[in-house]
Design an enzyme around this catalytic site. Structure first.
Site, PDB file in Angstrom:
ATOM      1  N   TYR A 232      50.384  39.396  39.998  1.00 52.85           N
ATOM      2  CA  TYR A 232      49.789  38.299  39.233  1.00 52.85           C
ATOM      3  C   TYR A 232      50.381  38.236  37.825  1.00 52.85           C
ATOM      4  O   TYR A 232      50.790  39.253  37.266  1.00 52.85           O
ATOM      5  CB  TYR A 232      48.280  38.495  39.081  1.00 52.85           C
ATOM      6  CG  TYR A 232      47.489  38.473  40.366  1.00 52.85           C
ATOM      7  CD1 TYR A 232      46.982  37.273  40.873  1.00 52.85           C
ATOM      8  CD2 TYR A 232      47.238  39.647  41.065  1.00 52.85           C
ATOM      9  CE1 TYR A 232      46.236  37.259  42.048  1.00 52.85           C
ATOM     10  CE2 TYR A 232      46.498  39.636  42.240  1.00 52.85           C
ATOM     11  CZ  TYR A 232      46.008  38.446  42.720  1.00 52.85           C
ATOM     12  OH  TYR A 232      45.277  38.429  43.885  1.00 52.85           O
TER      13      TYR A 232
ATOM     14  N   ASP B 297      36.076  33.810  33.452  1.00 53.39           N
ATOM     15  CA  ASP B 297      37.288  32.992  33.305  1.00 53.39           C
ATOM     16  C   ASP B 297      36.973  31.808  32.407  1.00 53.39           C
ATOM     17  O   ASP B 297      35.862  31.678  31.875  1.00 53.39           O
ATOM     18  CB  ASP B 297      37.844  32.555  34.670  1.00 53.39           C
ATOM     19  CG  ASP B 297      36.859  31.695  35.461  1.00 53.39           C
ATOM     20  OD1 ASP B 297      35.877  31.179  34.873  1.00 53.39           O
ATOM     21  OD2 ASP B 297      37.068  31.525  36.675  1.00 53.39           O
TER      22      ASP B 297
ATOM     23  N   ARG C 142      39.983  38.833  36.851  1.00 49.75           N
ATOM     24  CA  ARG C 142      39.032  38.390  35.815  1.00 49.75           C
ATOM     25  C   ARG C 142      38.345  39.597  35.174  1.00 49.75           C
ATOM     26  O   ARG C 142      38.250  39.702  33.952  1.00 49.75           O
ATOM     27  CB  ARG C 142      37.949  37.502  36.442  1.00 49.75           C
ATOM     28  CG  ARG C 142      38.396  36.107  36.821  1.00 49.75           C
ATOM     29  CD  ARG C 142      37.242  35.342  37.435  1.00 49.75           C
ATOM     30  NE  ARG C 142      37.006  35.698  38.833  1.00 49.75           N
ATOM     31  CZ  ARG C 142      35.839  35.520  39.470  1.00 49.75           C
ATOM     32  NH1 ARG C 142      34.812  35.024  38.813  1.00 49.75           N
ATOM     33  NH2 ARG C 142      35.720  35.828  40.737  1.00 49.75           N
TER      34      ARG C 142
ATOM     35  N   ASP D 295      40.915  31.778  43.827  1.00 50.66           N
ATOM     36  CA  ASP D 295      39.931  30.865  43.265  1.00 50.66           C
ATOM     37  C   ASP D 295      40.518  29.462  43.139  1.00 50.66           C
ATOM     38  O   ASP D 295      41.747  29.305  42.986  1.00 50.66           O
ATOM     39  CB  ASP D 295      39.483  31.348  41.880  1.00 50.66           C
ATOM     40  CG  ASP D 295      38.637  32.614  41.951  1.00 50.66           C
ATOM     41  OD1 ASP D 295      38.060  32.877  43.023  1.00 50.66           O
ATOM     42  OD2 ASP D 295      38.570  33.333  40.936  1.00 50.66           O
TER      43      ASP D 295
END
Length: 298
Positions: free
Chosen positions: A66, A80, A176, A38
């Protein structure tokens, strides 16, 4: 020019933006990225150039690592920090480290996710975010993903409503959504307040290059020095070594008898000495044969 550019994608750019810039800098149209990030997320984004574009789907389909931050007490429509708040609940009694770790452990393994409405997943030929922007409701498909490892990380912040975690997961995992689901398990609306990708397959944060470094090398006409071998993007596949005669058949894209050597992955790499020849797979209709998926005629 062939190879993999281990890019550190900055915030504020789409993965496609990065591809377009690299096409201009490297003066080639044969450029592809290996897993969308993103715009507000920074991190490891291997970029395949030239012949390396042939391995994009094989590098995309790898484990990712991550570092994410979960914010408890507020849920947003985008899941988010960029979205509109749609639910709030005061965090009067923040969960303890033990409670958080217990919930995180329950997400290990294969889990089912419902992709967020603000995502590029297609339903009936239309992306979910297009439905969301038009305020149209649509049934979202579930998907199975794998969480290989998840753990809470220590934090120096005084903020009691948030915590950081490290996740190693399969392709297609929405971090997310994971943050939202973890928040729900802890009894609170939640969203992902921060995210970076630190690893994709064998590519790690410490080995990446920034656009500033790339531009410096381009000025010196040394951008090819930044490229890693195509083979570096195929570390997760098993290797099968062939002789001179078989090498010719492989480069001609011929089907071959299935090797007697045990092959641990499917697909797998065909090599002659140190040269990458092709990616083969077991023939889906003739299990005693193998067939080429990609051939590298350098």
């Amino acid at each position: 020019m062939n190879g993999i550019l281990p890019l550190w994608k900055p915030k504020g750019m789409t993965s496609h933006d990065c591809v377009m810039i690299i096409r201009k800098l490297f003066k080639t149209k044969k450029v592809g990225h290996t897993g969308t990030l993103d715009p507000e997320v920074e991190g490891v984004l291997p970029i395949c150039i030239g012949q390396a574009t042939k391995i994009v789907p094989f590098l995309t389909d790898t484990k990712k690592t991550y570092i994410a931050e979960v914010m408890l007490g507020k849920a947003t429509d985008t899941e988010d920090s960029q979205g509109k708040v749609i639910e709030e609940k005061e965090v009067v009694y923040p969960p303890t480290d033990e409670e958080i770790e217990e919930v995180l452990t329950s997400f290990n393994g294969t889990i089912t996710q419902i992709p967020p409405m603000y995502s590029a997943v297609k339903v009936n030929g239309k992306k979910l975010y297009e439905y969301a922007r038009a305020n149209e409701h649509v049934e979202r498909p579930t998907r199975k993903v794998v969480i290989h490892h998840i753990e809470k990380l220590p934090t120096d912040k005084e903020e009691k409503n948030s915590f950081r975690m490290k996740i190693i997961c399969s392709k297609g995992t929405y971090i997310r959504t994971l943050c939202v689901d973890i928040g729900n398990q802890l009894g609170y609306p939640a969203h992902m307040s921060h995210l970076i990708r630190t690893e994709t397959a064998a590519f790690k944060q410490q080995n990446t290059v920034t656009f500033a470094t790339i531009e410096e090398k381009v000025k010196l006409n040394q951008q090819d020095q930044l490229l890693l071998s195509i083979l570096s993007g195929l570390d997760h596949l098993d290797k099968y070594l062939v002789d001179d005669e078989t090498k010719k058949r492989v480069l001609n894209g011929q089907k071959l008898p299935k090797p007697e050597q045990r092959i641990l992955t499917d697909p797998f790499i065909m090599m002659h000495e140190q040269q990458l020849l092709a990616i083969y797979q077991i023939h889906p209709e003739k299990p005693d044969q193998i067939k080429p998926v990609r051939v590298f005629n350098n």
